[in-house]
Motif scaffolding. Structure first.
Motif, PDB file in Angstrom:
ATOM      1  N   THR A  91       0.837  -1.187   0.000  1.00  0.00           N
ATOM      2  CA  THR A  91       0.000   0.000   0.000  1.00  0.00           C
ATOM      3  C   THR A  91       0.880   1.248   0.000  1.00  0.00           C
ATOM      4  OG1 THR A  91      -1.667  -1.199   1.246  1.00  0.00           O
ATOM      5  CG2 THR A  91      -1.813   1.209   1.237  1.00  0.00           C
ATOM      6  N   ARG A  92       0.585   2.170  -0.885  1.00  0.00           N
ATOM      7  CA  ARG A  92       1.352   3.415  -0.961  1.00  0.00           C
ATOM      8  C   ARG A  92       0.447   4.540  -0.478  1.00  0.00           C
ATOM      9  NH1 ARG A  92       4.562   4.001  -6.497  1.00  0.00           N
ATOM     10  NH2 ARG A  92       5.502   5.623  -5.209  1.00  0.00           N
ATOM     11  N   LEU A  93       0.788   5.107   0.667  1.00  0.00           N
ATOM     12  CA  LEU A  93      -0.018   6.160   1.273  1.00  0.00           C
ATOM     13  C   LEU A  93       0.536   7.522   0.868  1.00  0.00           C
ATOM     14  CD1 LEU A  93      -0.351   4.600   4.853  1.00  0.00           C
ATOM     15  CD2 LEU A  93      -1.991   4.486   2.975  1.00  0.00           C
ATOM     16  N   PHE A  94      -0.367   8.414   0.558  1.00  0.00           N
ATOM     17  CA  PHE A  94       0.058   9.768   0.220  1.00  0.00           C
ATOM     18  C   PHE A  94       0.493  10.499   1.489  1.00  0.00           C
ATOM     19  CE2 PHE A  94      -4.526   9.732   0.894  1.00  0.00           C
ATOM     20  CZ  PHE A  94      -4.693  10.739   1.827  1.00  0.00           C
ATOM     21  N   PRO A  95       1.325  11.510   1.373  1.00  0.00           N
ATOM     22  CA  PRO A  95       1.781  12.238   2.561  1.00  0.00           C
ATOM     23  C   PRO A  95       0.604  12.876   3.298  1.00  0.00           C
ATOM     24  CG  PRO A  95       3.132  12.768   0.647  1.00  0.00           C
ATOM     25  CD  PRO A  95       1.976  11.979   0.130  1.00  0.00           C
ATOM     26  N   ALA A  96       0.682  12.853   4.611  1.00  0.00           N
ATOM     27  CA  ALA A  96      -0.375  13.442   5.444  1.00  0.00           C
ATOM     28  C   ALA A  96       0.241  13.914   6.751  1.00  0.00           C
ATOM     29  CB  ALA A  96      -1.477  12.420   5.719  1.00  0.00           C
ATOM     30  N   PRO A  97      -0.323  14.957   7.382  1.00  0.00           N
ATOM     31  CA  PRO A  97       0.193  15.418   8.674  1.00  0.00           C
ATOM     32  C   PRO A  97      -0.049  14.381   9.756  1.00  0.00           C
ATOM     33  CG  PRO A  97      -1.818  16.580   8.092  1.00  0.00           C
ATOM     34  CD  PRO A  97      -1.443  15.789   6.895  1.00  0.00           C
ATOM     35  N   GLY A  98       0.781  14.450  10.802  1.00  0.00           N
ATOM     36  CA  GLY A  98       0.617  13.570  11.953  1.00  0.00           C
ATOM     37  C   GLY A  98      -0.176  14.245  13.049  1.00  0.00           C
ATOM     38  N   ILE A  99      -0.375  13.509  14.131  1.00  0.00           N
ATOM     39  CA  ILE A  99      -1.178  14.054  15.227  1.00  0.00           C
ATOM     40  C   ILE A  99      -0.459  15.194  15.936  1.00  0.00           C
ATOM     41  CG2 ILE A  99      -0.331  12.494  17.033  1.00  0.00           C
ATOM     42  CD1 ILE A  99      -3.308  12.257  17.943  1.00  0.00           C
ATOM     43  N   GLY A 100       0.845  15.248  15.810  1.00  0.00           N
ATOM     44  CA  GLY A 100       1.586  16.356  16.423  1.00  0.00           C
ATOM     45  C   GLY A 100       1.697  17.580  15.541  1.00  0.00           C
ATOM     46  N   ASP A 101       1.193  17.502  14.299  1.00  0.00           N
ATOM     47  CA  ASP A 101       1.327  18.620  13.370  1.00  0.00           C
ATOM     48  C   ASP A 101       0.147  19.573  13.406  1.00  0.00           C
ATOM     49  OD1 ASP A 101       3.749  17.550  12.447  1.00  0.00           O
ATOM     50  OD2 ASP A 101       2.716  16.278  10.987  1.00  0.00           O
TER      51      ASP A 101
END
Length: 261
Positions: A91-101
Motif C-alpha cells: 500500500t502506498r499512502l500519500f503524505p499526510a500530517p501527523g497528530i503532532g502537526d
C-alpha cells in the motif's frame, strides 16, 4: 599307442601329444578355407561396414543434455510479469500530517495519519462521541450509543474485550487488535466537540459546529495504520441516518454466526 581321433583344437599352440602342425593343416584345410573366405570384420576397416545399426549415432545424441526450454515469461509482457498481484502489492499512502502537526481537524486540515507505533499501542480514546459504529476486517458491522444500546454485531477481541466500545462514557478502540478493524465512525451532538487522544498524550479535536456543515470523525485502518478524518455532514442528521450514509449496514447475529463470529 592308439591314434587320438578327437576334434583338433586350433586355438592353442602345438603340443607334443597332439598332431603335428603339418598334419593339422592338412586335416583342417576345409575349415581354414571357409574362415579365409569370410575374414572377421574389423571395426576400423572401411570395407567391413558399420558394426552397429544405422540408428546407433542417434543414441549418443539422446545422451546429451536436452535443451532447456525458454521460460514461460520470455514471451509474455515483461511489465506484466514484474507487476505484483493485488495481495502482494504494498500500500502506498500519500503524505499526510501527523497528530503532532495540528491540534484541529477541520476544513483546513481535514485528515491526519498516525504512525505504525501510535496505531498499535494502548487505546485510542474519543471523548464527546454519543455513538460509535464499526466494521471489522471480516466486514462484521455494528454500532453502539453512549448509553449502551447496540445495533448490529459486537466484535470481540481476545479476553472478550470489544474492539470498539464505551468505557465510562468515552469511546475506546483497542489498538492492539487494530488489524481486526477496517473502519469506524464517531458522532457527537450538534454544537459539541470531539477529542481524540492516544497513549503518548497526542490529541486532536474536531471543533463544535457553528452552523453548516457539522463534522463527525471517521477512522480508517489501512495495513495497521490509522487515518482520522473530519467528515462534513448535515447539521441535523441523526446517528442512524449517518451510519446509513457512510455504508454501515448492520450485521445481524445470524449473519455473524455464518461468518464464524
Amino acid at each position: 599307442m592308439a591314434l587320438n581321433r578327437s576334434t583338433i583344437r586350433t586355438d592353442i599352440a602345438y603340443l607334443s601329444r597332439r598332431v603335428k602342425p603339418a598334419a593339422r593343416a592338412e586335416t583342417s584345410a576345409p575349415a581354414t578355407s571357409v574362415r579365409a573366405a569370410a575374414p572377421p570384420p574389423s571395426p576400423i576397416s572401411p570395407a567391413a561396414g558399420p558394426t552397429t545399426p544405422a540408428a546407433a549415432p542417434s543414441l549418443s545424441l539422446s545422451r546429451s543434455p536436452a535443451p532447456t526450454p525458454p521460460a514461460a515469461t520470455s514471451t509474455a509482457n515483461p511489465s506484466a510479469a514484474a507487476r505484483p498481484t493485488a495481495e502482494a502489492r504494498p500500500t502506498r499512502l500519500f503524505p499526510a500530517p501527523g497528530i503532532g502537526d495540528t491540534r484541529r481537524l477541520d476544513a483546513q486540515t481535514p485528515m491526519i495519519r498516525l504512525d505504525p507505533r501510535q496505531s498499535a499501542i494502548g487505546s485510542l480514546l474519543v471523548t464527546g462521541a454519543t455513538s460509535a459504529a464499526w466494521e471489522s476486517s471480516e466486514r462484521v458491522t455494528g454500532a453502539m450509543t453512549v448509553d449502551g444500546a447496540v445495533s448490529g454485531t459486537s466484535v470481540r477481541c481476545s479476553g472478550n474485550r470489544p474492539l470498539v466500545g464505551y468505557v465510562d462514557g468515552t469511546a475506546v478502540v483497542a489498538l492492539r487488535h487494530i488489524r481486526e478493524l477496517r473502519r469506524a465512525l464517531f458522532v457527537a451532538p450538534y454544537a459539541a466537540p470531539l477529542t481524540v487522544e492516544i497513549f503518548d498524550g497526542g490529541t486532536v479535536t474536531l471543533p463544535a459546529a457553528e452552523g453548516e456543515p457539522r463534522y463527525i470523525l471517521s477512522l480508517a485502518a489501512i495495513d495497521g495504520v490509522i487515518e482520522l478524518r473530519a467528515e462534513p455532514v448535515p447539521a441535523t442528521a441523526d446517528a442512524a441516518v449517518l451510519w446509513q450514509e457512510f455504508g454501515f449496514s448492520m450485521t445481524t447475529q445470524a449473519a455473524a454466526r455464518r461468518q464464524g463470529r
